[in-house]
Design a protein around this motif. Structure first.
Motif, mmCIF file in Angstrom:
data_model
loop_
_atom_site.group_PDB
_atom_site.id
_atom_site.type_symbol
_atom_site.label_atom_id
_atom_site.label_comp_id
_atom_site.label_asym_id
_atom_site.label_seq_id
_atom_site.Cartn_x
_atom_site.Cartn_y
_atom_site.Cartn_z
ATOM 1 N N TYR A 1 0.859 -1.185 0.000
ATOM 2 C CA TYR A 1 0.000 0.000 0.000
ATOM 3 C C TYR A 1 0.896 1.236 0.000
ATOM 4 N N GLU A 2 0.544 2.233 -0.804
ATOM 5 C CA GLU A 2 1.281 3.499 -0.827
ATOM 6 C C GLU A 2 0.308 4.672 -0.833
ATOM 7 N N HIS A 3 0.660 5.686 -0.067
ATOM 8 C CA HIS A 3 -0.105 6.941 -0.083
ATOM 9 C C HIS A 3 0.850 8.072 -0.445
ATOM 10 N N GLY A 4 0.493 8.838 -1.464
ATOM 11 C CA GLY A 4 1.302 9.973 -1.874
ATOM 12 C C GLY A 4 0.458 11.224 -1.989
ATOM 13 N N GLU A 5 1.066 12.366 -1.707
ATOM 14 C CA GLU A 5 0.341 13.630 -1.849
ATOM 15 C C GLU A 5 1.314 14.769 -2.100
ATOM 16 N N VAL A 6 0.803 15.795 -2.763
ATOM 17 C CA VAL A 6 1.556 17.016 -3.041
ATOM 18 C C VAL A 6 0.698 18.189 -2.598
ATOM 19 N N GLY A 7 1.301 19.136 -1.875
ATOM 20 C CA GLY A 7 0.570 20.295 -1.391
ATOM 21 C C GLY A 7 1.389 21.560 -1.552
ATOM 22 N N ALA A 8 0.842 22.676 -1.077
ATOM 23 C CA ALA A 8 1.522 23.968 -1.195
ATOM 24 C C ALA A 8 1.062 24.894 -0.084
ATOM 25 N N ASP A 9 1.936 25.848 0.253
ATOM 26 C CA ASP A 9 1.596 26.960 1.137
ATOM 27 C C ASP A 9 1.765 28.236 0.330
ATOM 28 N N VAL A 10 0.668 28.953 0.125
ATOM 29 C CA VAL A 10 0.676 30.166 -0.681
ATOM 30 C C VAL A 10 0.294 31.347 0.203
ATOM 31 N N SER A 11 1.249 32.255 0.395
ATOM 32 C CA SER A 11 1.007 33.450 1.214
ATOM 33 C C SER A 11 0.399 33.102 2.565
ATOM 34 N N GLY A 12 0.909 32.022 3.166
ATOM 35 C CA GLY A 12 0.447 31.624 4.481
ATOM 36 C C GLY A 12 -0.792 30.757 4.477
ATOM 37 N N THR A 13 -1.393 30.541 3.308
ATOM 38 C CA THR A 13 -2.570 29.689 3.194
ATOM 39 C C THR A 13 -2.146 28.297 2.762
ATOM 40 N N SER A 14 -2.504 27.295 3.559
ATOM 41 C CA SER A 14 -2.075 25.930 3.288
ATOM 42 C C SER A 14 -3.069 25.215 2.394
ATOM 43 N N LEU A 15 -2.562 24.691 1.267
ATOM 44 C CA LEU A 15 -3.333 23.789 0.404
ATOM 45 C C LEU A 15 -2.732 22.412 0.625
ATOM 46 N N SER A 16 -3.223 21.713 1.643
ATOM 47 C CA SER A 16 -2.540 20.520 2.153
ATOM 48 C C SER A 16 -2.444 19.398 1.140
ATOM 49 N N ALA A 17 -3.424 19.287 0.247
ATOM 50 C CA ALA A 17 -3.377 18.195 -0.729
ATOM 51 C C ALA A 17 -3.933 18.683 -2.064
ATOM 52 N N ILE A 18 -3.045 19.232 -2.898
ATOM 53 C CA ILE A 18 -3.447 19.580 -4.251
ATOM 54 C C ILE A 18 -3.807 18.309 -5.012
ATOM 55 N N ALA A 19 -2.990 17.289 -4.811
ATOM 56 C CA ALA A 19 -3.266 15.976 -5.414
ATOM 57 C C ALA A 19 -2.802 14.903 -4.449
ATOM 58 N N SER A 20 -3.552 13.810 -4.376
ATOM 59 C CA SER A 20 -3.152 12.689 -3.539
ATOM 60 C C SER A 20 -3.605 11.398 -4.193
ATOM 61 N N SER A 21 -3.013 10.292 -3.757
ATOM 62 C CA SER A 21 -3.390 8.995 -4.307
ATOM 63 C C SER A 21 -3.152 7.911 -3.272
ATOM 64 N N ASN A 22 -3.967 6.878 -3.339
ATOM 65 C CA ASN A 22 -3.784 5.655 -2.564
ATOM 66 C C ASN A 22 -3.627 4.513 -3.552
ATOM 67 N N THR A 23 -2.543 3.765 -3.409
ATOM 68 C CA THR A 23 -2.219 2.698 -4.356
ATOM 69 C C THR A 23 -2.129 1.369 -3.624
ATOM 70 N N TYR A 24 -2.792 0.347 -4.162
ATOM 71 C CA TYR A 24 -2.798 -0.992 -3.574
ATOM 72 C C TYR A 24 -2.410 -1.991 -4.653
ATOM 73 N N GLY A 25 -1.703 -3.045 -4.264
ATOM 74 C CA GLY A 25 -1.358 -4.019 -5.278
ATOM 75 C C GLY A 25 -0.671 -5.251 -4.732
ATOM 76 N N ILE A 26 -0.278 -6.110 -5.656
ATOM 77 C CA ILE A 26 0.460 -7.320 -5.335
ATOM 78 C C ILE A 26 1.773 -7.286 -6.106
ATOM 79 N N GLU A 27 2.793 -7.928 -5.551
ATOM 80 C CA GLU A 27 4.101 -7.940 -6.189
ATOM 81 C C GLU A 27 4.794 -9.267 -5.927
#
Length: 315
Positions: free
Chosen positions: A104-130
């Motif tokens: 299982y993997e969780h990834g996210e990208v966020g930003a802080d703009v002029s003191g305002t937090s955009l905690s998750a512009i994009a995120s994903s949860n990935t599940y699989g077998i290997e």
């Protein structure tokens, strides 16, 4: 994100001695990077923390974890970019050669703009077998996965009937204790049901690590991500050297320097992002990492399970 980064950083420092005393393998790399974007008077200063752990609990079962977190400060702008990838996996050794598991993997990208937090512009949860197969000095791996999207972009695509699936292959070859070469390839497919259209993002990378002697190690990697519908290619090359500080520090650790260039090319128009990376690496338990974890080479030799997150790791 800065607060989260410091919590993870301090926690890792205090947990490291405990992990080293247990039956763990893996390592940590604390990173500092400086990037310059060509043709634009913009510099990026980044902090990163990368870690990978594995614990053999017996009976052929191994539990693993990875985390990659970064924070980027954009010069002359009240803007900070941040992101993280957290992964967990459990594998079972079917035999001396074969192993299989889930992840299982969780990834996210966020930003802080002029003191305002955009905690998750994009995120994903990935599940699989290997699974993996080892014969002599050669190790082969493969995986399949599905992902769901979140954050602001995920919310915008909520009505698009989006399915995301990935598959990947990897290989590494270590003819002796000094040299490891390998590569990885991933295809992530975005299936948009609302328009009955598929879009593929393809990633491929090659890397090598060589111990010149007990003190110096050189490493390098080359990767490319492509999306043909947009005529988009992102190419990254990184070359670096690591120096073992164990004798001076009185504990296992090394320092590294890497020079990297990432070139996004959209329809024949490209820019260069030149980066200098410093790293301080500490092995945990049995040393299994050869290149620093913030390097292009390590990202290729130990890939994630999605072409998009893998591209970010190479940057």
């Amino acid at each position: 994100m800065t607060r989260n980064f410091m919590v993870v950083l301090l926690g890792s420092v205090f947990l490291a001695p405990a992990a080293m005393a247990q039956d763990f393998s893996g390592g940590l790399t604390f990173g500092l990077a400086r990037s310059n974007i060509s043709d634009v008077d913009v510099d990026l200063t980044g902090l990163s923390l990368d870690g990978r752990l594995a614990y053999n609990i017996g009976s052929g079962v191994t539990v693993g974890a990875r985390f990659n977190t970064f924070s980027l400060d954009v010069s002359d702008a009240d803007l900070d970019l941040n992101g993280n990838l957290i992964g967990l996996n459990v594998s079972y050794a079917i035999s001396d050669a074969f192993s299989a598991g889930v992840f299982y993997e969780h990834g996210e990208v966020g930003a802080d703009v002029s003191g305002t937090s955009l905690s998750a512009i994009a995120s994903s949860n990935t599940y699989g077998i290997e699974g993996s197969y080892t014969t002599g000095a050669l190790k082969l791996g493969a995986f399949v996965s599905v992902s769901d999207t979140g954050g602001l972009i995920g919310a915008a695509l909520a009505s698009a009937d989006l399915d995301v699936r990935s598959f990947g292959l990897s290989a590494s070859y270590s003819p002796n204790s000094q040299l490891t070469v390998g590569g990885s390839a991933i295809r992530t497919t975005f299936d948009i049901g609302a328009i009955n259209q598929d879009f593929d993002v393809d990633y491929i990378g090659l890397a090598g690590v060589y111990d010149i002697n007990d003190t110096f190690t050189v490493f390098g990697g080359l990767s490319r991500t492509s999306q043909n519908d947009l005529d988009l290619d992102v190419t990254t090359i990184g070359l670096g050297v690591a120096y073992d500080l164990t004798a001076m520090a009185g504990m296992p650790m090394s320092v590294s320097l890497e020079l990297a260039r990432t070139t996004p090319d959209l329809g024949g128009s490209d820019i260069d992002v030149d980066t200098v990376r410093l790293g301080l690496s500490i092995p945990l338990g049995t040393k299994t990492t050869k290149a620093p974890l913030n390097s292009t080479a390590d990202a290729i030799l130990n890939p994630s399970h999605n072409a998009i997150t893998q591209t970010v790791l190479n940057f």
